[in-house]
Design a protein around this motif. Sequence first.
Motif, PDB file in Angstrom:
ATOM      1  N   THR A   1       0.846  -1.203   0.000  1.00 62.22           N
ATOM      2  CA  THR A   1       0.000   0.000   0.000  1.00 62.22           C
ATOM      3  C   THR A   1       0.881   1.253   0.000  1.00 62.22           C
ATOM      4  O   THR A   1       0.503   2.270  -0.574  1.00 62.22           O
ATOM      5  CB  THR A   1      -0.971   0.020   1.192  1.00 62.22           C
ATOM      6  OG1 THR A   1      -0.283  -0.401   2.367  1.00 62.22           O
ATOM      7  CG2 THR A   1      -2.150  -0.899   0.941  1.00 62.22           C
TER       8      THR A   1
ATOM      9  N   ARG B   1       2.652   6.000  -2.918  1.00 60.33           N
ATOM     10  CA  ARG B   1       3.732   6.791  -3.539  1.00 60.33           C
ATOM     11  C   ARG B   1       3.483   6.976  -5.041  1.00 60.33           C
ATOM     12  O   ARG B   1       3.727   8.051  -5.590  1.00 60.33           O
ATOM     13  CB  ARG B   1       5.101   6.145  -3.278  1.00 60.33           C
ATOM     14  CG  ARG B   1       5.667   6.478  -1.885  1.00 60.33           C
ATOM     15  CD  ARG B   1       7.050   5.913  -1.659  1.00 60.33           C
ATOM     16  NE  ARG B   1       7.023   4.476  -1.524  1.00 60.33           N
ATOM     17  CZ  ARG B   1       6.748   3.821  -0.385  1.00 60.33           C
ATOM     18  NH1 ARG B   1       6.509   4.493   0.723  1.00 60.33           N
ATOM     19  NH2 ARG B   1       6.725   2.515  -0.357  1.00 60.33           N
TER      20      ARG B   1
ATOM     21  N   GLU C   1       2.965   9.472   9.806  1.00 59.63           N
ATOM     22  CA  GLU C   1       1.674   9.058  10.398  1.00 59.63           C
ATOM     23  C   GLU C   1       0.973   8.083   9.469  1.00 59.63           C
ATOM     24  O   GLU C   1       1.248   8.049   8.276  1.00 59.63           O
ATOM     25  CB  GLU C   1       0.753  10.276  10.565  1.00 59.63           C
ATOM     26  CG  GLU C   1       1.325  11.439  11.353  1.00 59.63           C
ATOM     27  CD  GLU C   1       1.386  11.147  12.838  1.00 59.63           C
ATOM     28  OE1 GLU C   1       0.616  10.287  13.299  1.00 59.63           O
ATOM     29  OE2 GLU C   1       2.203  11.784  13.527  1.00 59.63           O
TER      30      GLU C   1
ATOM     31  N   ARG D   1       7.666   6.884  12.867  1.00 65.79           N
ATOM     32  CA  ARG D   1       7.082   5.690  12.245  1.00 65.79           C
ATOM     33  C   ARG D   1       7.181   4.478  13.164  1.00 65.79           C
ATOM     34  O   ARG D   1       6.262   3.662  13.228  1.00 65.79           O
ATOM     35  CB  ARG D   1       7.770   5.403  10.907  1.00 65.79           C
ATOM     36  CG  ARG D   1       7.273   6.335   9.808  1.00 65.79           C
ATOM     37  CD  ARG D   1       8.231   6.415   8.644  1.00 65.79           C
ATOM     38  NE  ARG D   1       8.408   5.147   7.971  1.00 65.79           N
ATOM     39  CZ  ARG D   1       9.491   4.804   7.274  1.00 65.79           C
ATOM     40  NH1 ARG D   1      10.507   5.634   7.189  1.00 65.79           N
ATOM     41  NH2 ARG D   1       9.541   3.646   6.685  1.00 65.79           N
TER      42      ARG D   1
HETATM   43  P1  ADP Z   1       7.362   1.138   5.839  1.00 65.78           P
HETATM   44  O1  ADP Z   1       6.773  -0.223   6.078  1.00 65.78           O
HETATM   45  O2  ADP Z   1       8.814   1.086   5.576  1.00 65.78           O
HETATM   46  O3  ADP Z   1       7.004   2.133   6.895  1.00 65.78           O
HETATM   47  P2  ADP Z   1       5.437   1.767   3.701  1.00 65.78           P
HETATM   48  O4  ADP Z   1       5.833   2.061   2.303  1.00 65.78           O
HETATM   49  O5  ADP Z   1       4.684   0.530   3.977  1.00 65.78           O
HETATM   50  O6  ADP Z   1       6.791   1.788   4.507  1.00 65.78           O
HETATM   51  O7  ADP Z   1       4.596   2.986   4.279  1.00 65.78           O
HETATM   52  C1  ADP Z   1       4.982   4.330   4.138  1.00 65.78           C
HETATM   53  C2  ADP Z   1       3.888   5.259   4.642  1.00 65.78           C
HETATM   54  O8  ADP Z   1       2.707   5.083   3.846  1.00 65.78           O
HETATM   55  C3  ADP Z   1       3.416   4.997   6.068  1.00 65.78           C
HETATM   56  O9  ADP Z   1       4.225   5.658   7.023  1.00 65.78           O
HETATM   57  C4  ADP Z   1       1.982   5.535   6.018  1.00 65.78           C
HETATM   58  O10 ADP Z   1       1.968   6.938   6.087  1.00 65.78           O
HETATM   59  C5  ADP Z   1       1.516   5.162   4.627  1.00 65.78           C
HETATM   60  N1  ADP Z   1       0.826   3.840   4.586  1.00 65.78           N
HETATM   61  C6  ADP Z   1       1.203   2.762   3.825  1.00 65.78           C
HETATM   62  N2  ADP Z   1       0.352   1.739   4.014  1.00 65.78           N
HETATM   63  C7  ADP Z   1      -0.579   2.156   4.915  1.00 65.78           C
HETATM   64  C8  ADP Z   1      -1.714   1.548   5.538  1.00 65.78           C
HETATM   65  N3  ADP Z   1      -2.057   0.271   5.269  1.00 65.78           N
HETATM   66  N4  ADP Z   1      -2.429   2.288   6.418  1.00 65.78           N
HETATM   67  C9  ADP Z   1      -2.094   3.564   6.687  1.00 65.78           C
HETATM   68  N5  ADP Z   1      -1.042   4.188   6.148  1.00 65.78           N
HETATM   69  C10 ADP Z   1      -0.288   3.508   5.268  1.00 65.78           C
END
Ligand code: ADP
Length: 216
Positions: free
Chosen positions: A32, A37, A58, A173
């Motif tokens: 996700t 992104r 967040e 995070r």
């Molecule tokens: P990581 O696991 O390294 O933190 P991700 O690419 O999974 O990186 O997530 C990056 C950001 O994207 C998170 O800090 C959040 O803001 C958002 N995000 C990603 N997936 C979700 C989700 N399932 N629920 C809420 N926010 C999400």
Amino acid sequence: MEAIILLGPPGSGKGTVAEDLKDALHFEHISTGDMLRNAIRLEKPVGLEAKSYMEKGELVPDEVIVKLVEDLLQSGDPSTRYMFDGFPRTVRQAEMLDQALLPFGSNVRYAFLLEVDRAILVRRICGRRVCRNCGAVYNVHNRMPKVEGVCDQCGEKAIYQRPDDSEETLNNRLEVYNAQTASLIDYYQEKGTLVRIDAEDREATEQTILDHLSPA
Ligand code: ADP
Ligand code: ZN
């Protein structure tokens, strides 16, 4: 439809493991974070909604994520096997996923929990580089593209450091993970699908997952 989940703090290796295993196990890797992104890059409304949350480390609101994943599941082939990375991140998202799988007579088969010491998470994340184009993950400490700046996987010159991989945002995070996502450990434990993995070593982690998913 089938689903497995990779659970664990930022930097625990979810994305790397998913990319390494998806082909052998015939799973589609769904991140996700990558979806968001991409939406930001393409200036889609959902990207605009998500951007400020992501920059601060967040969570993006559940409604946004639920819509994103529901659209994905509805547009997909019913025989698809999904390997989710970074989703679900809240109990509400986990419940939504269970609901969405119900009509397929399916449920989350395994939730693999990748556990790694905090010091290692920090080192990995600060060294992480990703491909803006395809999401491939690299690391300055041990896993860089063969040609500097050029992605091995898609060939684009698109390697960059995610803005939220800075040390300040990272601390937030990790706190968000402990405060909001760690409760999913109990959720999947109660369902009997949780598999805890000491994820310091990538190959051992991948082997454990393979052992669970490959026919004996
Ligand atoms: P990581 O696991 O390294 O933190 P991700 O690419 O999974 O990186 O997530 C990056 C950001 O994207 C998170 O800090 C959040 O803001 C958002 N995000 C990603 N997936 C979700 C989700 N399932 N629920 C809420 N926010 C999400
Ligand atoms: Zn790439």
